[in-house]
Motif scaffolding. Structure first.
Motif, PDB file in Angstrom:
ATOM      1  N   ALA A   1      -8.464   3.369   1.737  1.00 59.36           N
ATOM      2  CA  ALA A   1      -7.860   3.990   2.917  1.00 59.36           C
ATOM      3  C   ALA A   1      -8.571   3.554   4.189  1.00 59.36           C
ATOM      4  CB  ALA A   1      -7.901   5.515   2.776  1.00 59.36           C
ATOM      5  N   ARG A   2      -9.900   3.479   4.142  1.00 58.97           N
ATOM      6  CA  ARG A   2     -10.661   3.041   5.315  1.00 58.97           C
ATOM      7  C   ARG A   2     -10.268   1.613   5.720  1.00 58.97           C
ATOM      8  NH1 ARG A   2     -14.940   6.374   6.570  1.00 58.97           N
ATOM      9  NH2 ARG A   2     -15.581   7.830   4.932  1.00 58.97           N
ATOM     10  N   ILE A   3     -10.144   0.739   4.738  1.00 61.53           N
ATOM     11  CA  ILE A   3      -9.798  -0.652   5.026  1.00 61.53           C
ATOM     12  C   ILE A   3      -8.414  -0.742   5.661  1.00 61.53           C
ATOM     13  CG2 ILE A   3      -9.268  -2.880   3.958  1.00 61.53           C
ATOM     14  CD1 ILE A   3     -11.514  -2.201   1.902  1.00 61.53           C
ATOM     15  N   VAL A   4      -7.459   0.009   5.112  1.00 61.11           N
ATOM     16  CA  VAL A   4      -6.110   0.006   5.673  1.00 61.11           C
ATOM     17  C   VAL A   4      -6.132   0.489   7.124  1.00 61.11           C
ATOM     18  CG1 VAL A   4      -3.825   1.092   5.545  1.00 61.11           C
ATOM     19  CG2 VAL A   4      -4.936   0.250   3.468  1.00 61.11           C
ATOM     20  N   VAL A   5      -6.834   1.576   7.377  1.00 57.82           N
ATOM     21  CA  VAL A   5      -6.856   2.163   8.719  1.00 57.82           C
ATOM     22  C   VAL A   5      -7.573   1.253   9.703  1.00 57.82           C
ATOM     23  CG1 VAL A   5      -7.745   4.065  10.116  1.00 57.82           C
ATOM     24  CG2 VAL A   5      -6.633   4.537   7.927  1.00 57.82           C
ATOM     25  N   VAL A   6      -8.753   0.738   9.342  1.00 59.09           N
ATOM     26  CA  VAL A   6      -9.517  -0.055  10.284  1.00 59.09           C
ATOM     27  C   VAL A   6      -8.845  -1.392  10.558  1.00 59.09           C
ATOM     28  CG1 VAL A   6     -11.041  -1.287   8.659  1.00 59.09           C
ATOM     29  CG2 VAL A   6     -11.856  -0.728  10.972  1.00 59.09           C
TER      30      VAL A   6
ATOM     31  N   ILE B   1      -4.016 -12.587   2.721  1.00 59.37           N
ATOM     32  CA  ILE B   1      -3.914 -11.130   2.747  1.00 59.37           C
ATOM     33  C   ILE B   1      -5.000 -10.568   1.813  1.00 59.37           C
ATOM     34  CG2 ILE B   1      -1.456 -11.275   3.238  1.00 59.37           C
ATOM     35  CD1 ILE B   1      -0.902 -10.421   0.361  1.00 59.37           C
ATOM     36  N   VAL B   2      -5.261  -9.267   1.928  1.00 55.31           N
ATOM     37  CA  VAL B   2      -6.316  -8.627   1.131  1.00 55.31           C
ATOM     38  C   VAL B   2      -5.673  -7.665   0.144  1.00 55.31           C
ATOM     39  CG1 VAL B   2      -8.396  -7.213   1.182  1.00 55.31           C
ATOM     40  CG2 VAL B   2      -7.954  -8.844   3.039  1.00 55.31           C
ATOM     41  N   VAL B   3      -6.029  -7.811  -1.132  1.00 51.08           N
ATOM     42  CA  VAL B   3      -5.411  -7.028  -2.200  1.00 51.08           C
ATOM     43  C   VAL B   3      -6.492  -6.294  -2.990  1.00 51.08           C
ATOM     44  CG1 VAL B   3      -3.995  -7.145  -4.295  1.00 51.08           C
ATOM     45  CG2 VAL B   3      -3.535  -8.712  -2.383  1.00 51.08           C
ATOM     46  N   ASN B   4      -6.218  -5.039  -3.311  1.00 55.43           N
ATOM     47  CA  ASN B   4      -7.120  -4.233  -4.137  1.00 55.43           C
ATOM     48  C   ASN B   4      -6.687  -4.328  -5.605  1.00 55.43           C
ATOM     49  OD1 ASN B   4      -9.142  -2.443  -4.830  1.00 55.43           O
ATOM     50  ND2 ASN B   4      -7.921  -0.604  -4.358  1.00 55.43           N
ATOM     51  N   ARG B   5      -7.618  -4.698  -6.473  1.00 57.35           N
ATOM     52  CA  ARG B   5      -7.262  -4.864  -7.892  1.00 57.35           C
ATOM     53  C   ARG B   5      -6.808  -3.537  -8.513  1.00 57.35           C
ATOM     54  NH1 ARG B   5      -7.892  -9.747  -9.715  1.00 57.35           N
ATOM     55  NH2 ARG B   5      -9.427 -11.186  -8.812  1.00 57.35           N
ATOM     56  N   GLY B   6      -7.338  -2.427  -8.023  1.00 56.39           N
ATOM     57  CA  GLY B   6      -6.850  -1.126  -8.460  1.00 56.39           C
ATOM     58  C   GLY B   6      -7.514  -0.543  -9.687  1.00 56.39           C
ATOM     59  N   THR B   7      -8.654  -1.109 -10.094  1.00 55.89           N
ATOM     60  CA  THR B   7      -9.353  -0.554 -11.263  1.00 55.89           C
ATOM     61  C   THR B   7      -9.723   0.904 -11.046  1.00 55.89           C
ATOM     62  OG1 THR B   7     -10.269  -2.726 -11.764  1.00 55.89           O
ATOM     63  CG2 THR B   7     -11.373  -0.829 -12.752  1.00 55.89           C
TER      64      THR B   7
ATOM     65  N   GLU C   1      -2.640  -3.726  -5.188  1.00 54.81           N
ATOM     66  CA  GLU C   1      -2.083  -3.052  -4.014  1.00 54.81           C
ATOM     67  C   GLU C   1      -2.630  -3.713  -2.745  1.00 54.81           C
ATOM     68  OE1 GLU C   1      -1.255   1.560  -3.052  1.00 54.81           O
ATOM     69  OE2 GLU C   1      -3.378   1.027  -3.190  1.00 54.81           O
ATOM     70  N   ILE C   2      -1.740  -4.059  -1.818  1.00 55.31           N
ATOM     71  CA  ILE C   2      -2.136  -4.765  -0.590  1.00 55.31           C
ATOM     72  C   ILE C   2      -2.770  -3.786   0.389  1.00 55.31           C
ATOM     73  CG2 ILE C   2      -1.309  -6.158   1.336  1.00 55.31           C
ATOM     74  CD1 ILE C   2       1.109  -6.889  -0.502  1.00 55.31           C
ATOM     75  N   LEU C   3      -3.968  -4.122   0.856  1.00 49.29           N
ATOM     76  CA  LEU C   3      -4.647  -3.286   1.850  1.00 49.29           C
ATOM     77  C   LEU C   3      -4.486  -3.858   3.261  1.00 49.29           C
ATOM     78  CD1 LEU C   3      -7.980  -2.427  -0.025  1.00 49.29           C
ATOM     79  CD2 LEU C   3      -5.749  -1.247  -0.102  1.00 49.29           C
ATOM     80  N   ALA C   4      -4.520  -5.161   3.402  1.00 49.69           N
ATOM     81  CA  ALA C   4      -4.357  -5.812   4.712  1.00 49.69           C
ATOM     82  C   ALA C   4      -3.370  -6.960   4.540  1.00 49.69           C
ATOM     83  CB  ALA C   4      -5.697  -6.333   5.225  1.00 49.69           C
ATOM     84  N   GLY C   5      -2.269  -6.898   5.290  1.00 49.37           N
ATOM     85  CA  GLY C   5      -1.262  -7.949   5.195  1.00 49.37           C
ATOM     86  C   GLY C   5       0.038  -7.497   4.568  1.00 49.37           C
ATOM     87  N   ASN C   6       0.289  -6.189   4.581  1.00 46.05           N
ATOM     88  CA  ASN C   6       1.530  -5.684   3.986  1.00 46.05           C
ATOM     89  C   ASN C   6       2.777  -6.310   4.617  1.00 46.05           C
ATOM     90  OD1 ASN C   6       1.189  -3.229   1.957  1.00 46.05           O
ATOM     91  ND2 ASN C   6      -0.467  -3.070   3.461  1.00 46.05           N
TER      92      ASN C   6
ATOM     93  N   TYR D   1       0.855  -1.185   0.000  1.00 45.67           N
ATOM     94  CA  TYR D   1       0.000   0.000   0.000  1.00 45.67           C
ATOM     95  C   TYR D   1       0.892   1.237   0.000  1.00 45.67           C
ATOM     96  CZ  TYR D   1      -3.767   3.220   1.192  1.00 45.67           C
ATOM     97  OH  TYR D   1      -4.680   4.247   1.173  1.00 45.67           O
ATOM     98  N   HIS D   2       0.541   2.214  -0.799  1.00 47.90           N
ATOM     99  CA  HIS D   2       1.446   3.340  -1.028  1.00 47.90           C
ATOM    100  C   HIS D   2       1.588   4.264   0.175  1.00 47.90           C
ATOM    101  CE1 HIS D   2      -2.450   5.202  -1.658  1.00 47.90           C
ATOM    102  NE2 HIS D   2      -1.895   6.397  -1.785  1.00 47.90           N
ATOM    103  N   ARG D   3       0.660   4.188   1.148  1.00 48.18           N
ATOM    104  CA  ARG D   3       0.748   5.064   2.324  1.00 48.18           C
ATOM    105  C   ARG D   3       0.428   4.272   3.596  1.00 48.18           C
ATOM    106  NH1 ARG D   3      -3.035   9.939   1.907  1.00 48.18           N
ATOM    107  NH2 ARG D   3      -1.746  10.683   3.617  1.00 48.18           N
ATOM    108  N   ASN D   4       1.075   3.177   3.788  1.00 48.16           N
ATOM    109  CA  ASN D   4       0.777   2.346   4.957  1.00 48.16           C
ATOM    110  C   ASN D   4       1.299   3.007   6.235  1.00 48.16           C
ATOM    111  OD1 ASN D   4      -0.010   0.257   6.595  1.00 48.16           O
ATOM    112  ND2 ASN D   4       1.703  -1.082   6.063  1.00 48.16           N
ATOM    113  N   PRO D   5       0.415   3.362   7.186  1.00 48.36           N
ATOM    114  CA  PRO D   5       0.859   4.039   8.392  1.00 48.36           C
ATOM    115  C   PRO D   5       1.401   3.090   9.451  1.00 48.36           C
ATOM    116  CG  PRO D   5      -1.516   3.778   8.462  1.00 48.36           C
ATOM    117  CD  PRO D   5      -1.064   3.223   7.136  1.00 48.36           C
TER     118      PRO D   5
END
Length: 245
Positions: free
Chosen positions: A95-100, A50-56, A63-68, A25-29
């Motif tokens: 962004a919500r998925i990454v944060v939560v 892990i959870v990946v966003n296809r990015g359409t 892009e990995i949202l959960a499991g970086n 993920y490009h901005r993983n906090p």
């Protein structure tokens, strides 16, 4: 590090994808312990995808949202595949998925005593994310047992007799810990003090404790002892008694 075969259970194998096809993920906090996760993957395998966003909608494919950090740990181990589930969401939802995903982990708590019991029941701490120092802190958080009332034994102790036991200290080896009594702590302290004095440090004390037989005599109370009379004084006393008679 040499490559290790991916440990993906059979039920997750249909979800396996080439690991190099995914991106962080490009901005993983979140900053995670990749080494600890790699140790878990090595011992336990990958037990969740892990959870990946296809990015359409974002323009950032796969892009990995959960499991970086799981992905990073798998790459560190040299895995060529990783199990992943895919969704396709925009920037806001991503962004919500990454944060939560990170926040729900932060909000979770532990029953420390139950966790310590579980860790103590394992043959070792490998693959748990805990080391001996972390386990020691958990064990230190345990409440000490209270004194207990003993039933009358007919010797005058009565129902209010107290047994102060198992609440004074600990012995610990590996991931095992037992509580010991005040008298046992006192004895160990004496052995330790004598050893460190003789050896100018405590290096090797554990081995010494295991290999040597130890007995610590209780300190005898100070008792005033009258000096024994010498023979001449005793003879003079007898002569005086004879004259008086």
């Amino acid at each position: 590090m040499s490559a290790a075969p991916a440990r993906i259970p059979e039920l997750l194998l249909p979800l396996a994808v080439p690991i190099d096809d995914l991106t962080e993920y490009h901005r993983n906090p979140r900053s995670g312990d990749v080494d600890a996760i790699a140790d878990s993957l090595r011992v336990n395998g990958q037990y969740k995808a892990i959870v990946v966003n296809r990015g359409t909608h974002t323009g950032r494919p796969n892009e990995i949202l959960a499991g970086n950090h799981t992905w990073a740990a798998a790459k560190q181990l040299g895995w060529e595949q990783i199990a992943a589930t895919f969704i396709d969401v925009g920037d806001e939802d991503a962004a919500r998925i990454v944060v939560v995903d990170n926040r729900t982990s932060d909000l979770a708590g532990y029953d420390s005593e139950l966790l310590a019991d579980i860790l103590e029941g394992l043959p070792n701490l490998e693959g748990t994310g805990y080391d001996q120092d972390a386990l020691a802190k958990l064990l230190d958080s345990r409440a000490l047992p209270a004194t207990i009332d003993l039933p009358s034994d007919g010797q005058g102790t009565g129902a209010m007799a107290k047994l102060e036991y198992l609440q004074w200290g600990y012995l610990q080896w590996s991931n095992m810990r037992v509580q010991i009594t005040a008298a046992e702590v006192e004895t160990l302290n004496k052995i330790y003090e004598r050893y460190t004095t003789e050896n100018r440090g405590d290096l090797g004390f554990g081995w010494h404790l295991l290999q040597e037989a130890h007995t610590e005599a209780a300190e005898a109370p100070d008792v005033a002892v009258e000096p024994a009379p010498n023979k001449e004084d005793a003879d003079e006393d007898e002569d005086l008694e004879d004259e008086d008679a």
